[in-house]
Design a protein around this motif. Structure first.
Motif, short mmCIF file in Angstrom:
data_model
loop_
_atom_site.label_atom_id
_atom_site.label_comp_id
_atom_site.label_asym_id
_atom_site.label_seq_id
_atom_site.Cartn_x
_atom_site.Cartn_y
_atom_site.Cartn_z
N LEU A 1 0.81 -1.22 0.00
CA LEU A 1 0.00 0.00 0.00
C LEU A 1 0.84 1.27 0.00
CD1 LEU A 1 -2.66 -1.11 2.65
CD2 LEU A 1 -3.02 -0.90 0.18
N ALA A 2 2.12 1.16 0.29
CA ALA A 2 2.99 2.34 0.38
C ALA A 2 3.27 2.90 -1.01
CB ALA A 2 4.30 1.97 1.07
N LEU A 3 3.41 4.22 -1.09
CA LEU A 3 3.78 4.87 -2.34
C LEU A 3 5.28 4.68 -2.57
CD1 LEU A 3 1.79 8.22 -1.98
CD2 LEU A 3 1.20 6.25 -3.42
N PRO A 4 5.73 4.76 -3.82
CA PRO A 4 7.17 4.64 -4.09
C PRO A 4 7.98 5.65 -3.27
CG PRO A 4 5.93 4.56 -6.14
CD PRO A 4 4.95 4.92 -5.07
N GLY A 5 9.06 5.18 -2.68
CA GLY A 5 9.92 6.05 -1.90
C GLY A 5 9.44 6.38 -0.52
N THR A 6 8.38 5.69 -0.05
CA THR A 6 7.82 6.01 1.27
C THR A 6 7.85 4.79 2.19
OG1 THR A 6 5.53 5.45 0.68
CG2 THR A 6 6.27 7.70 0.24
N ILE A 7 7.64 5.08 3.48
CA ILE A 7 7.63 4.05 4.52
C ILE A 7 6.31 4.17 5.27
CG2 ILE A 7 8.74 3.24 6.62
CD1 ILE A 7 11.30 4.72 5.51
N LEU A 8 5.58 3.07 5.34
CA LEU A 8 4.32 3.02 6.09
C LEU A 8 4.51 2.17 7.34
CD1 LEU A 8 1.22 2.58 3.70
CD2 LEU A 8 1.81 4.54 5.13
N ALA A 9 4.09 2.71 8.49
CA ALA A 9 4.20 1.98 9.76
C ALA A 9 2.82 1.77 10.35
CB ALA A 9 5.07 2.76 10.74
N ALA B 1 0.22 10.98 10.09
CA ALA B 1 -0.94 10.09 9.96
C ALA B 1 -1.49 10.18 8.53
CB ALA B 1 -2.02 10.50 10.96
N VAL B 2 -1.90 9.04 7.99
CA VAL B 2 -2.53 9.02 6.67
C VAL B 2 -3.95 8.50 6.82
CG1 VAL B 2 -0.32 8.64 5.52
CG2 VAL B 2 -1.71 6.68 6.16
N ASP B 3 -4.72 8.64 5.76
CA ASP B 3 -6.12 8.19 5.80
C ASP B 3 -6.19 6.70 6.08
OD1 ASP B 3 -6.93 10.75 5.21
OD2 ASP B 3 -7.05 10.38 3.04
N ARG B 4 -7.29 6.30 6.68
CA ARG B 4 -7.49 4.89 6.98
C ARG B 4 -7.44 4.09 5.69
NH1 ARG B 4 -9.11 3.92 12.15
NH2 ARG B 4 -9.81 1.81 11.59
N ALA C 1 -5.18 2.64 10.40
CA ALA C 1 -4.75 4.03 10.24
C ALA C 1 -3.24 4.09 10.39
CB ALA C 1 -5.44 4.92 11.27
N PRO C 2 -2.48 3.87 9.32
CA PRO C 2 -1.02 3.84 9.43
C PRO C 2 -0.40 5.24 9.42
CG PRO C 2 -1.66 3.38 7.18
CD PRO C 2 -2.93 3.57 7.96
N PHE C 3 0.91 5.27 9.53
CA PHE C 3 1.66 6.53 9.53
C PHE C 3 2.83 6.40 8.55
CE2 PHE C 3 -0.52 6.33 13.49
CZ PHE C 3 -0.73 7.63 13.93
#
Length: 329
Positions: free
Chosen positions: A279-287, A305-308, A318-320
């Motif tokens: 689900l993460a965008l290129p170049g990003t980190i989702l926790a 915080a990102v959208d659910r 609801a990741p970050f």
């Protein structure tokens, strides 16, 4: 003529095999089983666990080392060190690890012969010479590396629950790898994968983490602390981004209980890290929220915080995103 060619090919094959085995093949499977004092069906069960196929009853394929290995496995059962099912698990893990190691070393050897311009007709002799030179050294290094890794693993097991441990899990993969693999040559693809795996392993281990496994375009790692996992994730993204021609990386992080089994990790935490990567965008980190909670107050990072999101098999979450504190805007 055909019979002569076949006989020569067989002789070359036998000579090459024994150059690596470093001893002659002299026994059938029934003879080995009889020398070890077990029925052949039971001996074959151990051989299959080690990754070796059954051979014809009259095939002379086995050496004195095969007899000794079978006796060793059986001795671990009879001495009560392990029960038979655990010995079979040990054999399977050894078989999987050594198969991958042997395949990679054989491939590197073939590449070295290619680069040296050795003609195909001379390859069997070249392989035999190579076996004489490298097998003793590789055997020593294999035992050395295994003992060091076993000492480290036993130390970790001594201070944590065997069945489950709380860890930070990271899963990183290259974006658009399948599409790129169709656009470059096989040699370029191999170089890209080798570079990705090598840099990733260096980054992870030097930052206090452990590589669980690599899958060509992805790497699964664990760390004992959320800070270590976040630092690894950021360094993976940053360092790979500096490499010309390397696709962008995306990383998923999750914290929670993890089940270790036969050198691999399982459980919801692992699944969550994998799903967040997708689900993460290129170049990003989702926790995940637990990971974010453990990072809260850590001045090295900034959380957004990102959208659910709907995480397949795990419901809504609801990741970050995780970025370096100095880059927050």
């Amino acid at each position: 003529m055909a019979v002569y060619v076949a006989a020569v090919a067989r002789e070359e094959h036998d000579g090459l095999a024994e150059a690596f085995l470093r001893e002659p093949r002299r026994y059938t499977s029934h003879q080995v089983a009889e020398m070890a004092g077990v029925p052949v069906y039971r001996a074959r069960r151990f051989w299959r666990a080690l990754g070796f196929p059954n051979v014809a009853d009259d095939a002379v394929e086995f050496t004195d080392s095969d007899v000794e290995a079978l006796r060793t496995l059986l001795g671990m059962v009879s001495d009560g060190v392990y029960d038979e099912e655990h010995v079979l698990l040990i054999a399977r893990s050894l078989g999987r690890a050594s198969t991958r190691l042997a395949e990679s070393q054989a491939q590197l050897g073939a590449e070295a012969l290619d680069q040296a311009g050795v003609p195909l007709a001379e390859r069997p002799r070249a392989w035999r010479r190579r076996a004489e030179r490298v097998v003793p050294d590789l055997a020593k290094l294999l035992v050395y590396s295994w003992q060091r890794q076993l000492a480290a693993a036993a130390g970790r097991m001594a201070v944590q629950e065997r069945s489950a441990a709380r860890l930070a899990v990271g899963f990183a993969d290259l974006v658009g790898f399948t599409r790129l693999s169709r656009q470059i040559t096989e040699w370029e693809l191999a170089e890209l994968v080798d570079g990705f795996e090598g840099r990733s392993s260096d980054i992870i281990t030097s930052s206090g983490g452990r590589v669980v496994k690599t899958l060509g375009d992805s790497v699964l790692f664990v760390a004992g602390k959320a800070h270590e996992a976040a630092e690894i994730a950021l360094r993976l993204v940053e360092i790979h981004a500096r490499v010309r021609g390397m696709p962008e990386l995306r990383v998923g992080l999750a914290a929670g209980p993890v089940i270790w089994r036969m050198g691999d990790v399982f459980g919801t935490t692992v699944n969550l890290a994998s799903r967040l990567t997708a689900l993460a965008l290129p170049g990003t980190i989702l926790a995940d929220p637990e990971m974010a909670e453990e990072l809260e107050g850590d001045r090295a990072f900034h959380l957004r915080a990102v959208d659910r999101l709907s995480v397949r098999g795990l419901g809504e979450l609801a990741p970050f995103t995780v970025i370096r504190a100095g880059r927050a805007t």
